[in-house]
Every structure is written in C-alpha cells, then in structure tokens.
Design a protein around this motif. Sequence first.
Motif, mmCIF file in Angstrom:
data_model
loop_
_atom_site.group_PDB
_atom_site.id
_atom_site.type_symbol
_atom_site.label_atom_id
_atom_site.label_comp_id
_atom_site.label_asym_id
_atom_site.label_seq_id
_atom_site.Cartn_x
_atom_site.Cartn_y
_atom_site.Cartn_z
ATOM 1 N N ASP A 103 -97.256 -33.801 22.533
ATOM 2 C CA ASP A 103 -97.596 -34.750 23.688
ATOM 3 C C ASP A 103 -98.745 -35.101 24.299
ATOM 4 O O ASP A 103 -99.201 -35.998 24.677
ATOM 5 C CB ASP A 103 -96.571 -33.946 24.882
ATOM 6 C CG ASP A 103 -95.039 -34.346 24.432
ATOM 7 O OD1 ASP A 103 -94.813 -35.030 23.588
ATOM 8 O OD2 ASP A 103 -94.326 -33.726 25.312
ATOM 9 N N ASN A 113 -84.795 -33.166 23.450
ATOM 10 C CA ASN A 113 -86.104 -33.448 24.072
ATOM 11 C C ASN A 113 -87.123 -33.509 22.904
ATOM 12 O O ASN A 113 -87.873 -34.426 22.815
ATOM 13 C CB ASN A 113 -86.410 -32.223 25.063
ATOM 14 C CG ASN A 113 -87.669 -32.514 25.615
ATOM 15 O OD1 ASN A 113 -88.302 -33.793 25.859
ATOM 16 N ND2 ASN A 113 -88.460 -31.304 26.234
ATOM 17 N N ILE A 152 -94.371 -29.058 20.847
ATOM 18 C CA ILE A 152 -94.346 -30.041 21.326
ATOM 19 C C ILE A 152 -95.037 -30.603 22.348
ATOM 20 O O ILE A 152 -95.481 -31.808 22.399
ATOM 21 C CB ILE A 152 -92.588 -30.157 21.362
ATOM 22 C CG1 ILE A 152 -91.819 -30.126 20.563
ATOM 23 C CG2 ILE A 152 -92.282 -31.533 22.290
ATOM 24 C CD1 ILE A 152 -91.911 -31.046 19.418
ATOM 25 N N TRP A 163 -98.382 -42.572 24.996
ATOM 26 C CA TRP A 163 -97.315 -41.730 24.637
ATOM 27 C C TRP A 163 -96.598 -42.264 23.515
ATOM 28 O O TRP A 163 -96.055 -41.673 22.642
ATOM 29 C CB TRP A 163 -96.635 -41.124 25.731
ATOM 30 C CG TRP A 163 -95.658 -40.127 25.516
ATOM 31 C CD1 TRP A 163 -95.766 -38.669 25.460
ATOM 32 C CD2 TRP A 163 -94.146 -40.277 25.314
ATOM 33 N NE1 TRP A 163 -94.591 -38.101 24.960
ATOM 34 C CE2 TRP A 163 -93.608 -39.069 24.873
ATOM 35 C CE3 TRP A 163 -93.421 -41.388 25.233
ATOM 36 C CZ2 TRP A 163 -92.175 -38.769 24.513
ATOM 37 C CZ3 TRP A 163 -92.107 -41.542 24.932
ATOM 38 C CH2 TRP A 163 -91.516 -40.013 24.600
ATOM 39 N N THR A 173 -95.620 -41.601 19.864
ATOM 40 C CA THR A 173 -94.567 -41.104 19.278
ATOM 41 C C THR A 173 -94.267 -42.135 18.288
ATOM 42 O O THR A 173 -93.447 -41.512 17.155
ATOM 43 C CB THR A 173 -93.224 -41.208 20.247
ATOM 44 O OG1 THR A 173 -93.748 -40.345 21.456
ATOM 45 C CG2 THR A 173 -91.911 -40.889 20.012
ATOM 46 N N ARG A 202 -88.862 -37.282 20.705
ATOM 47 C CA ARG A 202 -90.432 -37.719 20.522
ATOM 48 C C ARG A 202 -90.423 -38.524 19.088
ATOM 49 O O ARG A 202 -91.372 -39.338 19.016
ATOM 50 C CB ARG A 202 -91.338 -36.558 20.341
ATOM 51 C CG ARG A 202 -91.777 -35.870 21.606
ATOM 52 C CD ARG A 202 -90.830 -35.316 22.602
ATOM 53 N NE ARG A 202 -91.534 -34.631 23.590
ATOM 54 C CZ ARG A 202 -91.525 -34.281 24.660
ATOM 55 N NH1 ARG A 202 -90.084 -34.457 25.006
ATOM 56 N NH2 ARG A 202 -91.971 -33.599 25.593
#
Length: 391
Positions: free
Chosen positions: A47, A307, A43, A251, A255, A311
């Motif tokens: 990111d 978490n 992950i 970001w 996503t 995303r």
Amino acid sequence: MQIGIVIHNFQLMDSPKTVENILTLLSGDNCIDACLCGTMGKIAAIDAGMENLVEVGRLMKPSTCIEHFFRSKDLVCLLNHGKELNTGRTFGRIVVSHLKNPEEKPLIQIERPGRPDGELIPWNRVALPYAEKLSSLLNMKISQLPSPVNTIEVSKYGTRVLRRISTFPGANIMVEGIVVGKATSSEVALISENGFLTSMEGGIIKEQGIEILHKHEERVPVDLSIAWVKTATSRKNSDDFYDSIEGKNEWMAKTASLKKGFSQEKLLEGGVKVILIDHCAERSLDMMKGAGFVITIGDDTTEIAGNIFSRFGIPILGVTDGDCDELATEVRYSPGSLLLHLKQGKDDELGKEIKQHIFSGEQIACFENIDDLKPRIIKLAGDLLESISEY
C-alpha cells in the motif's frame, strides 16, 4: 558495514516516512538489507509503495529473519512499534528467546521510532558500541542492557504441558495462527493435556478457537511446548491512509498494476481457479497466485483476506457467524464479493460442508462459472443462513 533490518508490526508500514527515513539514515556508507514479517505488514508495505525498498516475498517469523541475517550481516536491527513501550520490550524479549545463539552478532531493537518514549534496546553486549552510534544518528535514547533472556517457559508434568507467555490485557492469544483466547493480565499460561489445549490462566479461553486448532472431530493434537504462539492486536483504522501514498488515484493505479500481474494465470484449463481459506488468513498471499475467486471461512479470516484480496481486485465469498476478534478494523471487499451471515457458531459447520462437497476435500479447485458457484454454496448453507451482504 552490512546491516540487516527486520521490520515487524504493520503500524510502522502505515507510517512509511518513518521507515524510509530510518532506512535512509542507516544506509549512508552501509549496505542495507531489510525484510518484513507478517502478512498484514506486507500488504501495508505494498500500500505504501515500499515493496522495492523492503523484501516482502519471504514469509518468516522475526526470530527466523534475525538468524538469517546473523549468517551474513555485521549488525542486525529489529524495527518495531509496540502498542506501548513495555509491550514492545516484551515482544523483543520473546523474539530473542527464540534465537539459538542471541550473542552471535550485535542485535539492537529500534522500538517506537518517532515517539517521545522510543528507545534503542541492545540485546547483547557486543551491540553496545553500535547502539551509541545509532543513538546519535536516530536521536533515540539507549535503554539499559536487558537481563539475560530466558527461553520459552515450558513446564511438563507427565502428559500435561504448561506454557507461560508475557503479553498485555486485551491481547488475542494465538496458537498456530488460530485465536484461542484473550489475555486479561500481563502473564498468560496455556495448559494442554495429551496434546489438547484445555485451559488458560490469566485469560479467557475461546472454545471455538480450540476446536479449530484441533481440527474439530479429527482431534489433531498440538505439541504446546514447540507450537507457534503469539499475541495479536487490531490494525488501526486508516481513514487518512490515502494521504500517506499521495492520493487515492495513485493507490488505485498501484492496485491495478498488481492485479494485472496476478490475473495472467487466473484462467486455468477449463475455468477459474478458486481457493478456500479456512481460518488461516495469513496464507492468503501464498495461495493468491492465479486465483480468480476466494471462499473464506470465519469472521476475522473473511475481513483480513477480503482486505488483502481487495488490493488485487479479487472478489470473495465470506462465511461468517458474528464471532469476530477484530484482528482487522479496516475492512474492504472487491466488487462482486458476497458475505453469508450464519447463525452463531455455524461457520465451521458450513466450512466443512464446502470443503467436502464443493472442493472435494482440497483447498483449490477450478470452476467454469463463478456465478453458478455462489448459489450452490447458498443452497448448501440452508437453514444456517440468516442474511447475505453483497458488495
């Protein structure tokens, strides 16, 4: 020269420039193949926008990745960033102890790159010449050749198994992905009787974790001599994370792109795919494809899975009871998520009810209306429910 790079530890991926610089320096005239171990590391790689530089599709343990590279590479590097230098060395020793033939190919650990105490650890003699070249290239010192690595220390006394592991005080001890205790010293011994974990020397045992490990009343035994045992620490808080990927807008765009790819299969015939993740957050990526909603059981599972799914814009319904080992300190949830806070020690109880009555004993189900599903679970919680948090 063919070089395989096994990247472990999500802290490295939170500093993408460090990893990118190392990959660039090692490439030169060489052919580089890099893979990443661990769900949270994958992950973090997404990111950081590094999924095109580092393989994130395979889910393998570090030792398995190394042996995979042993078959086709001339040199293998284990890239890690331990909490301290000694913990990094201990991690390397544990990984090498799992290898069938540690001498098969040159193996070098690149530990804590970019830090003053960072070092190169040659794990066999054939790695020494390569370590000297890397030392000049990466400006890192070379540690002494470690003493021979012993295999996992397991002692058997009839039906009793004792397994010793090296760790550090405060580390969570995990067996088959379940936290079963916390270390209070640098040496921990796990003890089982007839396949059931009963005690821990050098640490504090977690009874709820033991129950989960053995599937509660199903009483499923675990062979401690070959079980997957590891230590775990919390992910650092990433308040300044957006700076490392050039801003929040980028970001969000990344996503949205990833979310689009997964959303194509969300609608199944007759409704939305819903998955149940019960105390096993590391399976989140494997089960994600096509999911439109997720139900998570357990405090750490809810935080980690929340978490991850945030995303991709996938909301969750988390079942928690305040028993958190703080495996994730950065917590995000997608809009539409719901957290049920139960009485202490009751998340497992409700989890079993949800699996039986909502999922018919399975982990995946299809529902026509998610808004109708939420009150069904809340009603199922009954008197166990203390409060609800909406996101």
